[in-house]
Motif scaffolding. Structure first.
Motif, PDB file in Angstrom:
ATOM      1  N   TRP A 135       0.830  -1.206   0.000  1.00 26.97           N
ATOM      2  CA  TRP A 135       0.000   0.000   0.000  1.00 26.97           C
ATOM      3  C   TRP A 135       0.866   1.257   0.000  1.00 26.97           C
ATOM      4  CZ3 TRP A 135      -0.571   3.260   4.471  1.00 26.97           C
ATOM      5  CH2 TRP A 135      -1.461   4.315   4.282  1.00 26.97           C
ATOM      6  N   LYS A 136       1.934   1.262   0.796  1.00 30.26           N
ATOM      7  CA  LYS A 136       2.833   2.422   0.838  1.00 30.26           C
ATOM      8  C   LYS A 136       3.523   2.619  -0.510  1.00 30.26           C
ATOM      9  CE  LYS A 136       3.579   2.300   5.795  1.00 30.26           C
ATOM     10  NZ  LYS A 136       4.470   1.904   6.896  1.00 30.26           N
ATOM     11  N   ARG A 137       3.925   1.508  -1.144  1.00 29.15           N
ATOM     12  CA  ARG A 137       4.529   1.624  -2.479  1.00 29.15           C
ATOM     13  C   ARG A 137       3.514   2.192  -3.471  1.00 29.15           C
ATOM     14  NH1 ARG A 137       6.708  -3.500  -1.124  1.00 29.15           N
ATOM     15  NH2 ARG A 137       5.096  -4.524  -2.343  1.00 29.15           N
ATOM     16  N   ALA A 138       2.266   1.735  -3.387  1.00 33.82           N
ATOM     17  CA  ALA A 138       1.220   2.233  -4.287  1.00 33.82           C
ATOM     18  C   ALA A 138       0.967   3.713  -4.042  1.00 33.82           C
ATOM     19  CB  ALA A 138      -0.070   1.428  -4.093  1.00 33.82           C
ATOM     20  N   ARG A 139       0.930   4.093  -2.768  1.00 34.11           N
ATOM     21  CA  ARG A 139       0.700   5.505  -2.422  1.00 34.11           C
ATOM     22  C   ARG A 139       1.842   6.364  -2.954  1.00 34.11           C
ATOM     23  NH1 ARG A 139       0.654   6.672   3.777  1.00 34.11           N
ATOM     24  NH2 ARG A 139       2.839   6.311   3.354  1.00 34.11           N
ATOM     25  N   THR A 140       3.069   5.893  -2.818  1.00 28.91           N
ATOM     26  CA  THR A 140       4.233   6.624  -3.337  1.00 28.91           C
ATOM     27  C   THR A 140       4.158   6.736  -4.856  1.00 28.91           C
ATOM     28  OG1 THR A 140       5.588   5.872  -1.482  1.00 28.91           O
ATOM     29  CG2 THR A 140       6.758   6.626  -3.442  1.00 28.91           C
ATOM     30  N   ALA A 141       3.812   5.642  -5.523  1.00 28.25           N
ATOM     31  CA  ALA A 141       3.697   5.662  -6.988  1.00 28.25           C
ATOM     32  C   ALA A 141       2.619   6.645  -7.429  1.00 28.25           C
ATOM     33  CB  ALA A 141       3.397   4.266  -7.513  1.00 28.25           C
ATOM     34  N   ARG A 142       1.480   6.663  -6.713  1.00 28.81           N
ATOM     35  CA  ARG A 142       0.414   7.616  -7.056  1.00 28.81           C
ATOM     36  C   ARG A 142       0.887   9.050  -6.861  1.00 28.81           C
ATOM     37  NH1 ARG A 142      -2.777   3.931  -4.387  1.00 28.81           N
ATOM     38  NH2 ARG A 142      -2.825   5.172  -2.486  1.00 28.81           N
ATOM     39  N   SER A 143       1.593   9.294  -5.784  1.00 33.64           N
ATOM     40  CA  SER A 143       2.098  10.636  -5.498  1.00 33.64           C
ATOM     41  C   SER A 143       3.103  11.073  -6.559  1.00 33.64           C
ATOM     42  CB  SER A 143       2.746  10.646  -4.109  1.00 33.64           C
ATOM     43  OG  SER A 143       3.356  11.880  -3.873  1.00 33.64           O
ATOM     44  N   GLU A 144       4.024  10.178  -6.916  1.00 33.18           N
ATOM     45  CA  GLU A 144       5.005  10.504  -7.948  1.00 33.18           C
ATOM     46  C   GLU A 144       4.326  10.725  -9.294  1.00 33.18           C
ATOM     47  OE1 GLU A 144       7.729   7.226  -7.759  1.00 33.18           O
ATOM     48  OE2 GLU A 144       8.783   8.061  -6.005  1.00 33.18           O
ATOM     49  N   TYR A 145       3.320   9.923  -9.579  1.00 28.90           N
ATOM     50  CA  TYR A 145       2.572  10.082 -10.826  1.00 28.90           C
ATOM     51  C   TYR A 145       1.892  11.452 -10.858  1.00 28.90           C
ATOM     52  CZ  TYR A 145      -1.007   9.397 -14.389  1.00 28.90           C
ATOM     53  OH  TYR A 145      -1.815   9.549 -15.480  1.00 28.90           O
ATOM     54  N   ALA A 146       1.240  11.816  -9.756  1.00 29.54           N
ATOM     55  CA  ALA A 146       0.555  13.112  -9.694  1.00 29.54           C
ATOM     56  C   ALA A 146       1.555  14.257  -9.870  1.00 29.54           C
ATOM     57  CB  ALA A 146      -0.195  13.251  -8.375  1.00 29.54           C
ATOM     58  N   THR A 147       2.712  14.141  -9.246  1.00 30.87           N
ATOM     59  CA  THR A 147       3.746  15.170  -9.391  1.00 30.87           C
ATOM     60  C   THR A 147       4.211  15.258 -10.840  1.00 30.87           C
ATOM     61  OG1 THR A 147       4.484  14.813  -7.123  1.00 30.87           O
ATOM     62  CG2 THR A 147       6.051  15.885  -8.603  1.00 30.87           C
ATOM     63  N   ASP A 148       4.427  14.107 -11.467  1.00 30.78           N
ATOM     64  CA  ASP A 148       4.852  14.091 -12.865  1.00 30.78           C
ATOM     65  C   ASP A 148       3.780  14.692 -13.777  1.00 30.78           C
ATOM     66  OD1 ASP A 148       7.212  12.938 -12.073  1.00 30.78           O
ATOM     67  OD2 ASP A 148       6.673  10.901 -12.720  1.00 30.78           O
ATOM     68  N   VAL A 149       2.521  14.392 -13.510  1.00 28.31           N
ATOM     69  CA  VAL A 149       1.431  14.966 -14.306  1.00 28.31           C
ATOM     70  C   VAL A 149       1.434  16.480 -14.161  1.00 28.31           C
ATOM     71  CG1 VAL A 149      -1.098  15.172 -14.445  1.00 28.31           C
ATOM     72  CG2 VAL A 149      -0.031  12.919 -14.377  1.00 28.31           C
ATOM     73  N   GLU A 150       1.604  16.966 -12.941  1.00 26.11           N
ATOM     74  CA  GLU A 150       1.656  18.417 -12.720  1.00 26.11           C
ATOM     75  C   GLU A 150       2.832  19.047 -13.461  1.00 26.11           C
ATOM     76  OE1 GLU A 150       1.701  19.164  -8.500  1.00 26.11           O
ATOM     77  OE2 GLU A 150      -0.248  18.193  -8.215  1.00 26.11           O
ATOM     78  N   ASP A 151       3.982  18.372 -13.446  1.00 24.03           N
ATOM     79  CA  ASP A 151       5.154  18.892 -14.161  1.00 24.03           C
ATOM     80  C   ASP A 151       4.896  18.951 -15.662  1.00 24.03           C
ATOM     81  OD1 ASP A 151       6.492  19.094 -11.762  1.00 24.03           O
ATOM     82  OD2 ASP A 151       7.739  17.290 -12.067  1.00 24.03           O
TER      83      ASP A 151
END
Length: 181
Positions: A135-151
């Motif tokens: 779950w923590k890995r998934a949460r991190t991946a979602r967070s990184e994905y959201a950051t990348d989308v914003e970039d």
């Protein structure tokens, strides 16, 4: 041989035998009651072991099939972790109480079942810990994905602004777009 004295002795012997028989019957009945009580207790412990084992098996299946890659599974993971923690604690308390109650005198099959129950409980704990890491890995991946989308969105906005600026010669647009990365 059929005298009153002889009859009295026989009568006394019969009364003694009847009293001895009654005491023996009562002793045996008391021992049987004790044995029934012990057997009932072992049966109760075995039933509780089976009940906890089934609950653990169901919980392991729940943990293994819990989907952690959804949008926001925080509450679900916390609820599942609490449920698992409570079950593991109940199992631990039960096994400790049972071992204290019997000391070393528990039947081999009950002692073996208690050990197997403890191992199942540990397997459940390990499965939940692994699910929490997942779950923590998934949460991190979602967070990184959201950051990348914003970039990427910020770069697109910047590139659109650059493309709208008509004051530069065309060859400079490409250089400016590459520079906005």
């Amino acid at each position: 041989p059929h005298s009153k004295e002889h009859a009295g002795e026989v009568e006394t012997n019969v009364k003694d035998l009847v009293e001895s028989y009654e005491k023996l019957r009562q002793t045996i009945a008391a021992r049987l009651a004790e044995i029934d009580k012990v057997v009932s207790e072992f049966d109760r412990v075995s039933e509780r072991i089976d009940e906890l084992r089934q609950l653990i098996e169901v919980s392991i299946a729940k943990v293994k099939t819990f989907y952690v890659f959804g949008e926001d599974e925080t509450e679900g993971v916390r609820a599942l972790a609490k449920e698992v923690s409570d079950l593991v604690e109940r199992t631990k308390n039960f096994t400790e109480e049972s071992r204290k109650r019997y000391g070393g005198s528990a039947p081999a099959d009950v002692a073996q079942d208690l050990s197997a129950l403890e191992l199942s409980s540990e397997a459940l704990t390990a499965a939940m810990e692994e699910k929490e890491r997942e779950w923590k890995r998934a949460r991190t991946a979602r967070s990184e994905y959201a950051t990348d989308v914003e970039d990427v969105q910020a770069w697109i906005r910047s590139a659109e602004l650059t493309a709208r600026d008509r004051t530069l010669p065309p060859e400079s647009y490409r250089e400016r777009l590459v520079a906005t990365r």
